[in-house]
Scaffold this motif. Structure first.
Motif, short mmCIF file in Angstrom:
data_model
loop_
_atom_site.label_atom_id
_atom_site.label_comp_id
_atom_site.label_asym_id
_atom_site.label_seq_id
_atom_site.Cartn_x
_atom_site.Cartn_y
_atom_site.Cartn_z
N ALA A 201 0.90 -1.20 -0.05
CA ALA A 201 0.11 -0.01 -0.15
C ALA A 201 1.01 1.28 -0.06
CB ALA A 201 -0.89 -0.02 1.24
N PRO A 202 0.47 2.28 -0.56
CA PRO A 202 1.28 3.57 -0.36
C PRO A 202 1.32 3.85 1.30
CG PRO A 202 -0.84 4.03 -1.92
CD PRO A 202 -0.85 2.49 -1.16
N ARG A 203 2.63 4.45 1.39
CA ARG A 203 2.69 5.27 2.75
C ARG A 203 3.30 6.44 3.03
NH1 ARG A 203 6.88 -0.35 3.09
NH2 ARG A 203 5.18 -1.86 3.15
N LEU A 204 2.48 7.11 3.83
CA LEU A 204 2.46 8.45 4.09
C LEU A 204 3.12 8.74 5.52
CD1 LEU A 204 1.35 11.38 3.07
CD2 LEU A 204 -0.75 10.88 4.31
N LEU A 205 3.98 9.59 5.44
CA LEU A 205 4.40 10.08 6.76
C LEU A 205 3.62 11.47 7.11
CD1 LEU A 205 6.34 9.92 9.29
CD2 LEU A 205 7.83 11.06 8.13
N VAL A 206 3.21 11.65 8.24
CA VAL A 206 2.53 12.67 8.41
C VAL A 206 3.04 13.20 9.90
CG1 VAL A 206 0.48 13.67 9.76
CG2 VAL A 206 0.20 11.98 7.84
N LEU A 207 3.61 14.60 9.81
CA LEU A 207 4.29 15.32 11.03
C LEU A 207 3.33 15.84 11.94
CD1 LEU A 207 7.32 16.84 9.03
CD2 LEU A 207 7.21 14.46 9.69
N GLU A 208 2.97 15.46 12.94
CA GLU A 208 1.95 15.96 13.98
C GLU A 208 0.74 15.68 13.23
OE1 GLU A 208 0.92 15.39 16.75
OE2 GLU A 208 2.87 16.16 17.48
N ALA A 209 -0.17 14.64 13.81
CA ALA A 209 -1.51 14.61 13.48
C ALA A 209 -2.64 14.88 14.50
CB ALA A 209 -1.89 13.03 13.15
N GLY A 210 -2.06 15.19 15.60
CA GLY A 210 -2.78 15.57 16.93
C GLY A 210 -3.10 17.33 17.03
N VAL A 211 -3.57 17.44 15.91
CA VAL A 211 -3.86 19.14 15.67
C VAL A 211 -5.23 19.18 14.81
CG1 VAL A 211 -1.56 20.15 15.57
CG2 VAL A 211 -2.41 18.97 13.44
N ALA B 251 4.81 11.24 12.82
CA ALA B 251 5.92 11.68 13.69
C ALA B 251 5.29 12.65 14.87
CB ALA B 251 7.03 12.40 13.07
N THR B 252 5.63 12.39 16.01
CA THR B 252 4.97 13.55 17.01
C THR B 252 6.00 13.40 18.31
OG1 THR B 252 2.97 13.34 18.28
CG2 THR B 252 3.76 11.31 17.86
N HIS B 253 5.18 13.77 19.38
CA HIS B 253 5.98 13.90 20.72
C HIS B 253 5.34 12.82 21.75
CE1 HIS B 253 7.22 15.60 24.72
NE2 HIS B 253 8.15 15.98 24.00
N PRO B 254 6.01 12.05 22.58
CA PRO B 254 5.46 11.23 23.48
C PRO B 254 4.10 12.13 24.06
CG PRO B 254 7.51 10.98 23.64
CD PRO B 254 7.46 12.12 22.57
N GLN B 255 4.30 13.22 24.59
CA GLN B 255 3.17 13.74 25.43
C GLN B 255 2.07 13.89 24.54
OE1 GLN B 255 4.85 16.98 27.79
NE2 GLN B 255 2.72 17.85 28.00
N MET B 256 2.46 14.47 23.49
CA MET B 256 1.37 14.61 22.40
C MET B 256 0.65 13.26 22.08
SD MET B 256 0.42 17.76 20.94
CE MET B 256 -0.55 18.42 19.54
N HIS B 257 1.27 12.60 21.67
CA HIS B 257 0.70 11.15 21.31
C HIS B 257 -0.16 10.53 22.32
CE1 HIS B 257 0.97 6.85 20.41
NE2 HIS B 257 0.56 7.21 19.37
N ALA B 258 0.27 10.52 23.75
CA ALA B 258 -0.50 10.32 24.74
C ALA B 258 -1.97 10.82 24.74
CB ALA B 258 0.16 10.48 26.21
N ASN B 259 -2.02 11.77 24.26
CA ASN B 259 -3.56 12.56 24.10
C ASN B 259 -3.99 12.15 22.91
OD1 ASN B 259 -3.27 13.71 26.71
ND2 ASN B 259 -2.11 15.30 26.05
N TYR B 260 -3.56 11.51 22.20
CA TYR B 260 -4.33 11.03 20.86
C TYR B 260 -5.51 10.36 21.17
CZ TYR B 260 -0.74 12.18 17.29
OH TYR B 260 0.29 12.99 16.43
N SER B 261 -6.83 10.58 20.22
CA SER B 261 -7.81 9.90 20.57
C SER B 261 -7.88 8.50 20.21
CB SER B 261 -9.06 10.51 19.65
OG SER B 261 -8.57 10.38 18.26
N ALA C 163 2.97 17.61 6.19
CA ALA C 163 2.81 18.31 7.69
C ALA C 163 1.63 18.64 7.93
CB ALA C 163 4.01 19.67 7.68
N CYS C 164 0.85 18.41 9.05
CA CYS C 164 -0.34 18.92 9.53
C CYS C 164 -0.32 20.09 10.38
CB CYS C 164 -1.11 17.87 10.23
SG CYS C 164 -2.03 16.74 8.94
N TRP C 165 0.97 20.30 10.97
CA TRP C 165 1.14 21.05 11.98
C TRP C 165 2.02 22.08 11.43
CZ3 TRP C 165 4.62 21.00 16.92
CH2 TRP C 165 4.18 22.10 17.86
#
Length: 424
Positions: A15-25, A45-55, A94-96
């Protein structure tokens, strides 16, 4: 750093593969949903503290996660490049906006679609952006920059700028640190606000703390939602923006499409096109904020080299049938998106704020019916709330739909009249 999670697909079903720079926005969920609908494996690609708050939904939509050290842009670039080679990444998005320069450098190094890495810092830094606009004759407010309030006041005076002035940080977002200053006595407080944040947490990204004083443009505000595909500028929608008044400029809502005469709309689109071209945008989304004077002259306030937030992509889909999130994913993967409108309707979002600082007692909102498509309240009784100074003080939103912009704006006004935010 190896991915925290990894669910590789079978080699024979690539499958195609996409890297998103920060999805928690704000735009992240829409981008990940669109990627999933296209059968794309999405790494974040994110930060551990940000990732912990992902839905739970965000985590479910993510194939793998990695957490580079964003405090060191060079080290982060090296780590992300190595990961992209290992994972055979096909596109970077990049989303952020704080990561848009890194995304441009990463995609360029990998030979993938993206924006010009040399000019990418000017898409994030408003001081550099102003210099690019001046060099390329993009219609924009006159701007001066300095490190301290005394120098800022002197440069503004020498440039012939008069009050009111807009004072803002060179690097921030969501209206943070932005003030409309009515007279010299209020300049020191505005400067303190503009320079209050030196790092973007939790990622720890260093911010340019240069102060900007900018010509105040009186008039309504709009944004242009754009996809640049292989250097071709394709405008998707013009959005009408609503903000608070006074010294602060928190955004209170958006409507798609903006109700504009065709001549004014074209002037806005032309200005946006000149801005994104000057900034070197060549493959990916942009969100351009523009003010329009009483005599119809557009002034570009700023450009974000990212998908629009605040639910605007959902409004665009509702109003035009164009799936902007899908188009962003396709563009990142080198696929030319279909941006043909399917219909011509209207949609709006209005944000809820506390009337003043205090403890929330309750929020009364309209029912979901008629034009009201969605009502969401994120604050709960007992929360300590602040008065609106920027976009971070929102406590909920209402989404509406209708056949025309005038119809949906009228419905939004009626819905807001039913909102009661009671404070203790």
């Amino acid at each position: 750093m190896a991915p925290v999670t990894d669910r590789p697909t079978a080699e024979d079903v690539r499958a195609p593969r996409l890297l998103v720079l920060e999805a928690g926005v704000s735009a992240g969920a829409a981008i990940l949903r669109a990627a999933a609908a296209l059968g794309v494996e999405t790494y974040v690609a994110t930060h551990p503290q940000m990732h912990a708050n992902y839905s739970p939904e965000l985590k479910q939509l993510t194939t793998g996660t990695l957490c580079p050290d964003f405090t060191d842009a060079t080290a982060a670039l090296d780590e992300l490049t190595a990961f992209c080679h290992r994972a055979e990444i096909d596109g970077v998005l990049a989303c952020w906006e704080f990561l848009t320069p890194l995304a441009a450098r990463l995609s360029a190094g990998l030979g993938l679609p993206g924006h010009d890495p040399v000019r990418a810092p000017a898409c994030r830094n408003k001081r550099l952006m102003s210099e690019v606009f001046t060099a390329h004759d993009v219609p924009a407010p006159q701007t001066v920059a300095a490190r301290d309030p005394g120098a800022l006041a002197r440069l503004a005076h020498e440039a012939g700028l008069t009050y009111p002035l807009v004072v803002k940080p060179a690097e921030n977002a969501a209206s943070i640190g932005v003030s409309v200053v009515s007279d010299p006595d209020h300049l020191p407080d505005a400067v303190r606000r503009a320079g209050a944040e030196a790092h973007k947490l939790p990622h720890g990204i260093a911010l340019d703390t240069t102060l900007l004083a900018q010509e105040y443009i009186k008039g309504p505000e709009f944004s242009v939602e754009t996809l640049v595909v292989r250097g071709e500028v394709q405008h998707v929608a013009v959005t009408e923006k609503f903000t608070t008044g006074g010294a602060d400029r928190a955004e209170t809502g958006h409507t798609v499409p903006a109700a504009l005469p065709s001549g004014m709309r074209q002037a806005i689109l032309d200005a946006a096109g000149r801005a994104v071209t000057a900034l070197g945008l060549r493959d990916g989304p942009s969100h351009t904020e523009i003010k329009l004077t009483a005599d119809g002259r557009p002034y570009v306030i700023e450009v974000g080299a990212r998908p629009p937030g605040d639910g605007i992509m959902g409004l665009v889909a509702e109003a035009t049938g164009v799936d902007q999130a899908r188009a962003c994913v396709e563009t990142a993967l080198g696929v030319r998106p279909d941006l043909t409108p399917r219909h011509h309707r209207a949609a709006a979002i209005r944000f809820l704020f506390a009337p003043h600082a205090g403890t929330l007692s309750r929020v009364d909102v309209p029912l979901r019916s008629g034009h009201v498509k969605e009502v969401s309240v994120t604050a709960v009784p007992g929360d300590e709330l602040s008065a609106p100074r920027d976009n971070l003080q929102r406590l909920g939103h209402i989404i509406l739909r209708g056949m025309t912009a005038d119809e949906v704006n009228d419905a939004a006004a009626q819905a807001l009249a039913q909102v009661q935010v009671v404070m203790k």
